[in-house]
Design a protein around this motif. Structure first.
Motif, mmCIF file in Angstrom:
data_model
loop_
_atom_site.group_PDB
_atom_site.id
_atom_site.type_symbol
_atom_site.label_atom_id
_atom_site.label_comp_id
_atom_site.label_asym_id
_atom_site.label_seq_id
_atom_site.Cartn_x
_atom_site.Cartn_y
_atom_site.Cartn_z
ATOM 1 N N ARG A 1 -16.311 1.028 7.324
ATOM 2 C CA ARG A 1 -15.933 1.295 5.932
ATOM 3 C C ARG A 1 -15.709 2.785 5.704
ATOM 4 N N TYR A 2 -14.726 3.096 4.874
ATOM 5 C CA TYR A 2 -14.500 4.474 4.451
ATOM 6 C C TYR A 2 -15.489 4.753 3.326
ATOM 7 N N PRO A 3 -15.720 6.045 3.019
ATOM 8 C CA PRO A 3 -16.714 6.360 1.979
ATOM 9 C C PRO A 3 -16.543 5.522 0.713
ATOM 10 N N ASN A 4 -15.291 5.271 0.317
ATOM 11 C CA ASN A 4 -15.109 4.561 -0.952
ATOM 12 C C ASN A 4 -14.514 3.164 -0.825
ATOM 13 N N ALA A 5 -14.319 2.686 0.412
ATOM 14 C CA ALA A 5 -13.702 1.362 0.542
ATOM 15 C C ALA A 5 -14.057 0.716 1.876
ATOM 16 N N PRO A 6 -14.413 -0.584 1.867
ATOM 17 C CA PRO A 6 -14.609 -1.277 3.131
ATOM 18 C C PRO A 6 -13.247 -1.502 3.778
ATOM 19 N N ALA A 7 -13.182 -1.457 5.112
ATOM 20 C CA ALA A 7 -11.882 -1.628 5.760
ATOM 21 C C ALA A 7 -11.878 -2.759 6.783
ATOM 22 N N LEU A 8 -12.991 -2.942 7.522
ATOM 23 C CA LEU A 8 -13.049 -4.016 8.516
ATOM 24 C C LEU A 8 -14.425 -4.672 8.455
ATOM 25 N N GLY B 1 -0.615 -8.175 9.385
ATOM 26 C CA GLY B 1 -1.401 -8.117 8.155
ATOM 27 C C GLY B 1 -0.630 -7.390 7.084
ATOM 28 N N ALA B 2 -0.899 -7.751 5.837
ATOM 29 C CA ALA B 2 -0.237 -7.094 4.716
ATOM 30 C C ALA B 2 -0.716 -5.646 4.626
ATOM 31 N N ASN B 3 -0.098 -4.847 3.775
ATOM 32 C CA ASN B 3 -0.541 -3.463 3.572
ATOM 33 C C ASN B 3 -1.993 -3.437 3.127
ATOM 34 N N GLY B 4 -2.779 -2.537 3.720
ATOM 35 C CA GLY B 4 -4.173 -2.402 3.312
ATOM 36 C C GLY B 4 -5.095 -3.427 3.944
ATOM 37 N N SER B 5 -4.602 -4.240 4.885
ATOM 38 C CA SER B 5 -5.447 -5.278 5.478
ATOM 39 C C SER B 5 -6.349 -4.726 6.582
ATOM 40 N N GLY B 6 -6.137 -3.454 6.984
ATOM 41 C CA GLY B 6 -7.020 -2.836 7.964
ATOM 42 C C GLY B 6 -6.412 -2.617 9.342
ATOM 43 N N LYS B 7 -5.101 -2.797 9.471
ATOM 44 C CA LYS B 7 -4.459 -2.642 10.783
ATOM 45 C C LYS B 7 -4.642 -1.235 11.347
ATOM 46 N N SER B 8 -4.286 -0.238 10.544
ATOM 47 C CA SER B 8 -4.368 1.141 11.054
ATOM 48 C C SER B 8 -5.803 1.514 11.390
ATOM 49 N N THR B 9 -6.732 1.050 10.592
ATOM 50 C CA THR B 9 -8.136 1.353 10.860
ATOM 51 C C THR B 9 -8.563 0.759 12.199
ATOM 52 N N LEU B 10 -8.164 -0.486 12.447
ATOM 53 C CA LEU B 10 -8.517 -1.123 13.716
ATOM 54 C C LEU B 10 -7.909 -0.343 14.887
#
Ligand SMILES: Nc1ncnc2c1ncn2[C@@H]1O[C@H](COP(=O)(O)OP(=O)(O)O)[C@@H](O)[C@H]1O
Ligand SMILES: [Mg+2]
Lengths: 267, 263
Positions: free
Chosen positions: A18-25, A42-51
């Protein structure tokens, strides 16, 4: 797969971030076999880049485990001089935003940056950089500043700057986003031709790209793994694609007939 | 003048930077070891900034102008633009001093001390800006960054500095697109208040964008093996000419400090 049990290139087990202000995976588990081409959908914001950042060792799992060829990917493991550099050579990353990826004064410096950081000899750096420039047909751009190139040219420079290290794993974040159709086709053709042996992981929200090159698909939705399996199965599962916002239905007209509804993708 | 002022300023700044970036400089400064250049000009900048005698500062400015003149037409044009820009800005700041500083009066309410201090400020700023730009105009970026590292400037500071300069172009592009997009949505004449709001939110967007970009660039550097010290192709070699230049810089700085500051 053959009879031999191969060590997966990447293995994810209950990964959370999770980022400081948002869960991501949250609780993501799957593995990637050597030589596979995986589309991360995955749609935008679904966590692809984070993964992808976790796989690339640029961020680290806060829950669960990420393993590369059996070894756990941690900050400490990558801080080790020899091991850390070797990982960077073996795992190449092409970022979504070429303006962030290209930070050198000339195209030549850009492509030579990786080899120089690896501590290769001067001759080797010059030779490999020259090869990569030729392979991507960007020799003519050699002395140009990368930030002044066109979108398609920037993408090729970014690919050259990564392929120059001859990585075994190539991670690409939205490689065809923001390109015109012709440049998109060029990038896809290129990936087809050059990637042979490599393990490739591509984040995309384009079903077309996935259809063209993926063996396996992993679908993310709201930071969770919604599906994982062979590409044909997933790409023909309309209900899944619709519920994960990769497809949607609306009414429009085809040719002279009357308006009707059918599933439809916007990329 | 008022219409599109921001947009025009952005575009001009972009063009000037663009020109400076591409400036094919030549001449003796280009060949000088970047470490000598950096340390030498740093000394001269100190001397110019602390000089209390106008003739000494003027002399240093003359030195800067001469060096720019022998560094090729690209560098010279960039320096001329710099002088005009810096002159305008400093002039605006120094103008009140002309009238407000107490002292013997000259014509039009200008006092003699006022004139002197305004001139001193102007010449001082122009001279330091000239020296700083000469470093940038005659040194390729990677070499400059490496020279900074030689003087133990922290790697992260150098990286941020490098990114800031590179990304001015990218950010200017983003800003221009944003202004154009917004203008397209507000067809016709905009009231001044709305335009000021647009400028303020534009600046905030730019700041957010540049912080995000810096993070992404840092990732991209690490992904290709960057570990705090960038390795470059060229090794620095200090030739006899470089040592001579270092001596010359030292002598000039010493003389300027002696006449301008300590006497
Ligand atoms: N640097 C960041 N700081 C804070 N939140 C972020 C950051 N990057 C991504 N996020 C958030 O994490 C979530 C997943 O984002 P991301 O991995 O970029 O998704 P995708 O690549 O699929 O569009 C989103 O909700 C996004 O807003
Ligand atoms: Mg993304």
């Amino acid at each position: 797969m053959g009879v031999l049990a191969m060590t997966p290139v990447f293995e994810l087990e209950g990964v959370g971030f999770r980022y400081p202000n948002a869960p991501a995976l949250d609780g993501v588990s799957f593995s990637i076999a050597p030589g596979q081409c995986v589309a991360l959908l995955g749609a935008n914001g679904s966590g692809k880049s984070t993964l992808l950042r976790l796989l690339a060792g640029l961020a680290f799992a806060q829950a669960g485990h990420v393993r590369f060829q059996g070894g756990e990917l941690t900050e400490a493991a990558l801080a080790d001089d020899a091991g850390g550099l070797e990982f960077r050579r073996r795992v190449g990353v092409v970022f979504q935003n070429p303006d962030a990826q290209l930070f050198n004064a000339t195209v030549f410096d850009e492509v030579a940056f990786g080899p120089l950081q690896m501590g290769w000899s001067r001759e080797q750096v010059l030779e490999r950089t020259g090869e990569a420039l030729r392979a991507l047909d960007i020799e003519a751009l050699r002395e140009r500043p990368p930030y002044r190139l066109s979108g398609g040219e920037k993408k090729r420079v970014a690919l050259a700057s990564v392929l120059v290290l001859d990585p075994e794993v190539l991670i690409l974040d939205e490689p065809t986003a923001a390109l015109d159709p012709q440049s998109q086709a060029r990038v896809i053709d290129f990936l087809f031709e050059r990637l042979g042996e490599r393990t490739v992981i591509i984040a995309t929200h384009s079903l077309e790209v996935a259809r063209e090159i993926a063996d396996t698909c992993a679908v993310l939705s709201g930071g969770q793994l919604a599906a994982h399996g062979p590409a044909e199965g997933i790409l023909s599962d309309e209900a899944l694609l619709r519920s994960t916002h990769l497809l949607h239905v609306h009414r429009h007209r085809h040719g002279p007939g009357s308006a009707h509804s059918h599933p439809h993708q916007h990329s | 003048m008022r219409r599109d002022f921001l947009e025009k300023t952005l575009r001009n700044l972009g063009d000037a930077l663009d020109e400076a970036g591409r400036a094919e400089s030549s001449g003796p400064l280009r060949r000088l070891d970047p470490r000598v250049k950096l340390a030498g000009f740093f000394g001269l900048i100190l001397a110019a900034a602390s000089s209390r005698h106008l003739p000494v500062t003027l002399g240093l400015w003359g030195l800067g102008a001469t060096l720019a003149a022998v560094s090729g037409p690209g560098a010279w044009r960039a320096i001329l633009r710099l002088w005009a820009g810096v002159g305008l800005l400093t002039g605006a700041v120094a103008l009140p001093a002309l009238f407000l500083t107490p002292g013997p009066a000259l014509d039009w309410g200008v006092t003699q001390t006022g004139l002197q201090s305004a001139l001193t400020l102007l010449v001082r700023v122009e001279t330091t800006a000239t020296f700083a730009s000469l470093i940038a105009l005659t040194t390729p970026w990677p070499a400059l960054l490496k020279a900074l590292r030689h003087f133990h400037v922290p790697a992260l500071a150098v990286v941020i500095f490098a990114m800031a300069t590179r990304f001015i172009f990218v950010l200017l592009g983003i800003a221009r697109d944003a202004f154009e997009a917004r203008r397209a949505r507000h067809v016709g004449h905009l009231p001044g208040k709305l335009r000021r709001q647009m400028a303020a939110s534009g600046a905030a967007m730019l700041l957010g964008k540049s912080i995000q970009l810096s993070g992404e660039v840092y990732d991209a550097m690490r992904a290709r093996g960057f570990r705090g010290e960038a390795v470059t192709l060229d090794e620095f070699r200090c030739s006899r000419a470089d040592w001579a230049a270092a001596g010359l810089f030292l002598a000039l700085t010493g003389a300027a400090l002696e006449w301008g500051c300590w006497r």
